[in-house]
Design a protein around this motif. Structure first.
Motif, mmCIF file in Angstrom:
data_model
loop_
_atom_site.group_PDB
_atom_site.id
_atom_site.type_symbol
_atom_site.label_atom_id
_atom_site.label_comp_id
_atom_site.label_asym_id
_atom_site.label_seq_id
_atom_site.Cartn_x
_atom_site.Cartn_y
_atom_site.Cartn_z
ATOM 1 N N ALA A 1 0.922 -1.228 -0.016
ATOM 2 C CA ALA A 1 0.037 0.163 0.027
ATOM 3 C C ALA A 1 0.878 1.216 0.007
ATOM 4 O O ALA A 1 0.569 2.315 -0.584
ATOM 5 C CB ALA A 1 -0.968 -0.058 1.440
ATOM 6 N N VAL B 1 2.258 1.724 -3.608
ATOM 7 C CA VAL B 1 1.116 2.117 -4.446
ATOM 8 C C VAL B 1 0.477 3.230 -4.225
ATOM 9 O O VAL B 1 0.202 4.312 -5.318
ATOM 10 C CB VAL B 1 0.065 0.948 -4.689
ATOM 11 N N LEU B 2 0.258 3.556 -2.954
ATOM 12 C CA LEU B 2 -0.653 4.900 -2.638
ATOM 13 C C LEU B 2 0.372 5.701 -1.861
ATOM 14 O O LEU B 2 0.005 6.081 -0.946
ATOM 15 C CB LEU B 2 -1.830 4.339 -1.845
ATOM 16 N N ARG C 1 -5.481 3.087 -16.110
ATOM 17 C CA ARG C 1 -5.541 3.282 -14.570
ATOM 18 C C ARG C 1 -6.810 2.489 -14.006
ATOM 19 O O ARG C 1 -7.055 2.221 -12.962
ATOM 20 C CB ARG C 1 -5.798 4.688 -14.306
ATOM 21 N N TRP D 1 -6.579 0.607 -10.643
ATOM 22 C CA TRP D 1 -7.541 0.956 -9.565
ATOM 23 C C TRP D 1 -7.813 -0.265 -8.820
ATOM 24 O O TRP D 1 -7.722 -0.393 -7.505
ATOM 25 C CB TRP D 1 -8.825 1.709 -9.869
ATOM 26 N N LYS E 1 -5.991 -3.001 -9.002
ATOM 27 C CA LYS E 1 -4.669 -3.673 -8.391
ATOM 28 C C LYS E 1 -4.390 -2.848 -7.173
ATOM 29 O O LYS E 1 -3.859 -3.477 -6.128
ATOM 30 C CB LYS E 1 -3.466 -3.538 -9.048
ATOM 31 N N ASP E 2 -4.515 -1.572 -7.018
ATOM 32 C CA ASP E 2 -4.383 -1.003 -5.870
ATOM 33 C C ASP E 2 -5.254 -1.302 -4.822
ATOM 34 O O ASP E 2 -4.950 -1.221 -3.556
ATOM 35 C CB ASP E 2 -4.487 0.438 -6.073
ATOM 36 N N GLY F 1 -3.966 -4.471 -3.355
ATOM 37 C CA GLY F 1 -2.963 -3.864 -2.567
ATOM 38 C C GLY F 1 -3.395 -3.652 -0.980
ATOM 39 O O GLY F 1 -2.768 -4.359 -0.021
ATOM 40 N N ALA G 1 -3.221 3.378 3.788
ATOM 41 C CA ALA G 1 -2.442 3.942 2.591
ATOM 42 C C ALA G 1 -1.415 4.963 3.574
ATOM 43 O O ALA G 1 -0.253 5.110 3.165
ATOM 44 C CB ALA G 1 -3.283 4.815 1.898
ATOM 45 N N SER H 1 -10.860 0.192 -4.488
ATOM 46 C CA SER H 1 -10.706 0.849 -5.822
ATOM 47 C C SER H 1 -11.228 2.159 -5.852
ATOM 48 O O SER H 1 -10.610 3.003 -6.561
ATOM 49 C CB SER H 1 -10.973 -0.306 -6.913
ATOM 50 N N ALA I 1 -8.618 4.439 -4.407
ATOM 51 C CA ALA I 1 -7.497 4.421 -5.480
ATOM 52 C C ALA I 1 -7.904 5.458 -6.620
ATOM 53 O O ALA I 1 -7.365 6.262 -7.130
ATOM 54 C CB ALA I 1 -7.296 3.076 -6.028
ATOM 55 N N ASP J 1 -6.380 9.120 -7.529
ATOM 56 C CA ASP J 1 -5.963 9.446 -8.973
ATOM 57 C C ASP J 1 -6.659 10.602 -9.685
ATOM 58 O O ASP J 1 -5.684 11.352 -10.137
ATOM 59 C CB ASP J 1 -6.260 8.241 -9.886
#
Length: 257
Positions: A16, A19-20, A38, A42, A44-45, A48, A100, A245, A248, A252
């Motif tokens: 985390a 990624v974040l 993206r 999102w 994938k994040d 995570g 995060a 997501s 995320a 983004d």
């Protein structure tokens, strides 16, 4: 001798964190446009963030499903789940931000939206519910009230075509409603926007990123089908992943580091 960096070594940071890494940033009014890829990023994040605290996530999703299931069996309360959707989502997004930032996800995050930001979140839910009722009214008018309520039968000659047209119409009308609600809980809890302003900002952010959401939606449909195969058990993972997501995607689109 100083330790040398090994480019092939596994990263020491948590998933985390990697990624974040930049949770805080400048708010981008109306959102910004991101790459189409993206949409998969999102998800994938989100996975995570799920891996950071899987046990707590599973407990949260079990309790949430139990609450929504109980509401669905109570007459006149089955609409409450739509009303409370932004409230539960707002609390879980606060949990995502905690993860995060390296903090712990707590079971109490499920109900965090019932505290300070409750009023604007429940108003978002009320507007969302009103939109759903309008869609239902339109469907009833097009199909006929009796057919919509199940008291009348569909004409075999024209019925299937009419139902298909109504479904396409409902989908076309539901998409803007979902776009307006998608990021609204995040904008309420993280930026203290009002219900109408948060929905306007959410719609604008989604509109700018249609390609990313198309990829997100297509992959999401496949994952939902797979999650439903083993007696719905896959939703114990995909429920948290889809929730994370959203966080995320919010980062983004609406945060500029």
């Amino acid at each position: 001798m100083a330790e040398q960096n090994n480019p092939y070594a596994a990263p020491s940071a948590r998933v985390a964190d990697a990624v974040l890494a930049q949770d805080e940033g400048t708010f981008v009014e109306g959102g910004r446009r991101v790459g189409a890829g993206r949409g998969w990023g999102w998800i994938k994040d989100g996975f995570g963030l799920f891996r950071e605290s899987p046990g707590t996530w599973v407990l949260i999703i079990i309790v949430l499903f139990a609450i929504l299931m109980a509401l669905s069996f109570v007459p006149f309360l089955n609409m409450v789940s739509s009303l409370l959707f932004p409230v539960f989502t707002g609390g879980l997004l606060l949990g995502c931000r905690a993860l995060a930032k390296g903090d712990e996800l707590e079971f109490g995050h499920l109900f965090a939206g019932f505290r300070e930001p409750f009023k604007p979140l429940i108003l978002v839910g009320l507007l969302y519910l009103a939109g759903l009722l309008v869609l239902g009214f339109i469907a009833a008018m097009v199909l006929g009230v009796g057919v919509f309520l199940g008291t009348d039968t569909i004409d075999p000659a024209t019925g299937p075509t009419s139902v298909l047209l109504v479904m396409l119409l409902m989908f076309a009308l539901a998409v803007p409603l979902v776009m307006a609600v998608w990021f609204a809980p995040a904008l309420v809890v993280f930026h203290e926007l009002g219900p109408i302003e948060s929905m306007k900002q959410s719609f604008a952010g989604c509109l700018k990123n249609i390609p990313a959401f198309l990829i997100y939606g297509l992959i999401g449909i496949v994952l939902m089908m797979l999650a439903s195969i083993p007696a719905m058990l896959g939703w114990l993972v995909m429920g948290p992943v889809f929730t994370a997501s959203i966080y995320a995607g919010y980062r983004d689109i609406f945060l500029q580091s």
